[in-house]
Design a protein around this motif. Structure first.
Motif, mmCIF file in Angstrom:
data_model
loop_
_atom_site.group_PDB
_atom_site.id
_atom_site.type_symbol
_atom_site.label_atom_id
_atom_site.label_comp_id
_atom_site.label_asym_id
_atom_site.label_seq_id
_atom_site.Cartn_x
_atom_site.Cartn_y
_atom_site.Cartn_z
ATOM 1 N N LEU A 110 0.827 -1.208 0.000
ATOM 2 C CA LEU A 110 0.000 0.000 0.000
ATOM 3 C C LEU A 110 0.860 1.256 0.000
ATOM 4 O O LEU A 110 0.595 2.207 -0.733
ATOM 5 C CB LEU A 110 -0.921 0.018 1.226
ATOM 6 N N ILE A 111 1.898 1.258 0.839
ATOM 7 C CA ILE A 111 2.790 2.414 0.930
ATOM 8 C C ILE A 111 3.504 2.636 -0.395
ATOM 9 O O ILE A 111 3.614 3.773 -0.883
ATOM 10 C CB ILE A 111 3.807 2.223 2.073
ATOM 11 N N ALA A 112 3.983 1.548 -0.997
ATOM 12 C CA ALA A 112 4.709 1.665 -2.265
ATOM 13 C C ALA A 112 3.802 2.144 -3.391
ATOM 14 O O ALA A 112 4.162 3.035 -4.167
ATOM 15 C CB ALA A 112 5.341 0.326 -2.629
ATOM 16 N N ASP A 113 2.609 1.568 -3.484
ATOM 17 C CA ASP A 113 1.686 1.928 -4.566
ATOM 18 C C ASP A 113 1.103 3.326 -4.387
ATOM 19 O O ASP A 113 0.877 4.042 -5.370
ATOM 20 C CB ASP A 113 0.550 0.909 -4.659
ATOM 21 N N SER A 114 0.850 3.718 -3.143
ATOM 22 C CA SER A 114 0.242 5.032 -2.876
ATOM 23 C C SER A 114 1.261 6.157 -2.890
ATOM 24 O O SER A 114 0.895 7.330 -2.969
ATOM 25 C CB SER A 114 -0.465 5.016 -1.511
ATOM 26 N N LYS A 115 2.547 5.799 -2.791
ATOM 27 C CA LYS A 115 3.646 6.790 -2.752
ATOM 28 C C LYS A 115 3.456 7.776 -1.602
ATOM 29 O O LYS A 115 3.730 8.973 -1.723
ATOM 30 C CB LYS A 115 3.768 7.525 -4.093
ATOM 31 N N ARG A 116 2.971 7.280 -0.488
ATOM 32 C CA ARG A 116 2.836 8.069 0.745
ATOM 33 C C ARG A 116 2.772 7.097 1.910
ATOM 34 O O ARG A 116 2.581 5.890 1.718
ATOM 35 C CB ARG A 116 1.593 8.956 0.714
ATOM 36 N N TRP A 117 2.906 7.624 3.110
ATOM 37 C CA TRP A 117 2.884 6.757 4.282
ATOM 38 C C TRP A 117 1.464 6.331 4.605
ATOM 39 O O TRP A 117 0.526 7.128 4.542
ATOM 40 C CB TRP A 117 3.498 7.474 5.478
ATOM 41 N N ILE A 118 1.278 5.060 4.940
ATOM 42 C CA ILE A 118 -0.027 4.493 5.301
ATOM 43 C C ILE A 118 0.038 3.999 6.739
ATOM 44 O O ILE A 118 0.922 3.216 7.102
ATOM 45 C CB ILE A 118 -0.403 3.318 4.378
ATOM 46 N N GLY A 119 -0.900 4.454 7.575
ATOM 47 C CA GLY A 119 -0.943 4.042 8.964
ATOM 48 C C GLY A 119 -1.681 2.725 9.139
ATOM 49 O O GLY A 119 -2.307 2.205 8.206
ATOM 50 N N ILE A 120 -1.620 2.190 10.360
ATOM 51 C CA ILE A 120 -2.244 0.904 10.660
ATOM 52 C C ILE A 120 -3.762 0.955 10.446
ATOM 53 O O ILE A 120 -4.347 0.058 9.829
ATOM 54 C CB ILE A 120 -1.929 0.471 12.100
ATOM 55 N N ALA A 121 -4.405 2.012 10.943
ATOM 56 C CA ALA A 121 -5.863 2.116 10.820
ATOM 57 C C ALA A 121 -6.289 2.176 9.356
ATOM 58 O O ALA A 121 -7.269 1.536 8.951
ATOM 59 C CB ALA A 121 -6.366 3.346 11.573
ATOM 60 N N GLU A 122 -5.544 2.943 8.544
ATOM 61 C CA GLU A 122 -5.896 3.059 7.132
ATOM 62 C C GLU A 122 -5.691 1.727 6.407
ATOM 63 O O GLU A 122 -6.483 1.346 5.537
ATOM 64 C CB GLU A 122 -5.058 4.153 6.468
ATOM 65 N N ALA A 123 -4.634 1.005 6.779
ATOM 66 C CA ALA A 123 -4.392 -0.301 6.166
ATOM 67 C C ALA A 123 -5.500 -1.287 6.537
ATOM 68 O O ALA A 123 -5.956 -2.077 5.708
ATOM 69 C CB ALA A 123 -3.038 -0.845 6.612
ATOM 70 N N SER A 124 -5.943 -1.212 7.785
ATOM 71 C CA SER A 124 -7.021 -2.087 8.242
ATOM 72 C C SER A 124 -8.310 -1.803 7.475
ATOM 73 O O SER A 124 -9.018 -2.721 7.047
ATOM 74 C CB SER A 124 -7.241 -1.895 9.743
ATOM 75 N N ASP A 125 -8.601 -0.508 7.278
ATOM 76 C CA ASP A 125 -9.800 -0.124 6.515
ATOM 77 C C ASP A 125 -9.694 -0.594 5.061
ATOM 78 O O ASP A 125 -10.674 -1.063 4.476
ATOM 79 C CB ASP A 125 -9.991 1.388 6.549
ATOM 80 N N ALA A 126 -8.504 -0.454 4.476
ATOM 81 C CA ALA A 126 -8.304 -0.861 3.084
ATOM 82 C C ALA A 126 -8.512 -2.366 2.933
ATOM 83 O O ALA A 126 -9.130 -2.833 1.968
ATOM 84 C CB ALA A 126 -6.905 -0.474 2.621
#
Length: 272
Positions: A242-258
């Motif tokens: 997710l971080i690599a594809d989005s080219k920005r930092w992704i937090g735990i909560a956002e990853a869980s939602d995704a």
């Protein structure tokens, strides 16, 4: 005899050409055969260009410092380097190339990497670039061995900081698991878990993930376990992707939602 006005115009043009020739001393390099400049290296050179507002020559202290850093860094294998690899002339020329990528009318050549980094970091983002360049420098000074896993996965901050992030995750994994074991091990993204009395072999199902953005994490003397999250191996790879594809930092909560949204959209029940 030429009219006075034409003679004066020619003299002025000659004087201007002589002035420019003496004022701009282009570095002479024999860099053919050396590895191509990576995105990380080019970002450091672009930061140097922005800091000075123009290319600086090979004798400048900052050029010498960057040259020394790149020559001792383990970005490229020693076997692929020539004696003049990333010398001061090469660093000075790279700044000229980057300036030409910004202003193609200058007539100097520039690479696709040059084009990409100046597009990603125009002068309006030089403050952000400066912070990222500082983090890359710190990572290089700390030593970043070549990474062997997930070669296709790279965060927006670049290969060097991506490798450093994985190294930091792995180094603290054992301590994090030991700290969490008394209450059971549980993935903070998907909720998968095992009880405190589960076999030790179940440790292999979990990994540590550093929650501080890469550029902010560099320079830390001590990484606290409170800055780490425990994830199952699948979710750890998922958040990195997710971080690599989005080219920005992704937090735990956002990853869980995704992850939840993906499961819902494909008709699977959420595991949590």
């Amino acid at each position: 005899m030429l009219p006075c006005s034409i003679r004066i115009e020619r003299e002025l043009c000659t004087e201007k050409a002589n002035y420019l020739e003496s004022a701009i001393v282009m570095p002479v390099t024999k860099g053919s055969g050396n590895p191509k400049w990576t995105r990380d290296e080019s970002l450091l050179a672009l930061d140097l260009l922005y800091r000075h507002g123009k290319p600086i020559d090979r004798h400048h202290t900052d050029v010498l410092e960057l040259s020394k850093l790149l020559r001792v860094a383990s970005i490229h294998p020693e076997a692929g380097r020539k004696d003049n690899f990333r010398n001061a002339d090469g660093v000075a020329l790279k700044m000229q190339n980057l300036l030409s990528a910004i202003d193609p009318n200058r007539g100097l050549s520039f690479s696709n990497t040059d084009t990409n980094v100046v597009a990603e970091f125009p002068s309006s983002r030089k403050s952000e670039l400066a912070k990222l360049a500082t983090a890359i420098r710190l990572a290089l000074l700390a030593g970043s061995p070549n990474d062997t896993d997930d070669k296709d996965l790279e965060f927006a901050e670049g290969r060097i900081l991506t490798v450093r992030h994985r190294q930091r995750d792995w180094r603290l994994r054992t301590k994090l698991i030991e700290a969490r074991r008394p209450s059971g091990l549980k993935c903070e993204v998907c909720g998968f878990g095992v009880t405190a009395n589960a076999p030790r072999s179940t440790d292999s199902l979990f990994e540590g993930h550093h929650t501080i953005p890469l550029a902010s994490a560099e320079g830390e003397r001590v990484t606290r376990l409170s800055d780490m999250s425990l994830l199952c191996a699948c979710c750890h790879r998922f958040i990195h992707r997710l971080i690599a594809d989005s080219k920005r930092w992704i937090g735990i909560a956002e990853a869980s939602d995704a992850r939840r949204d993906i499961f819902v959209s494909h008709g699977h029940a959420q595991q949590r």
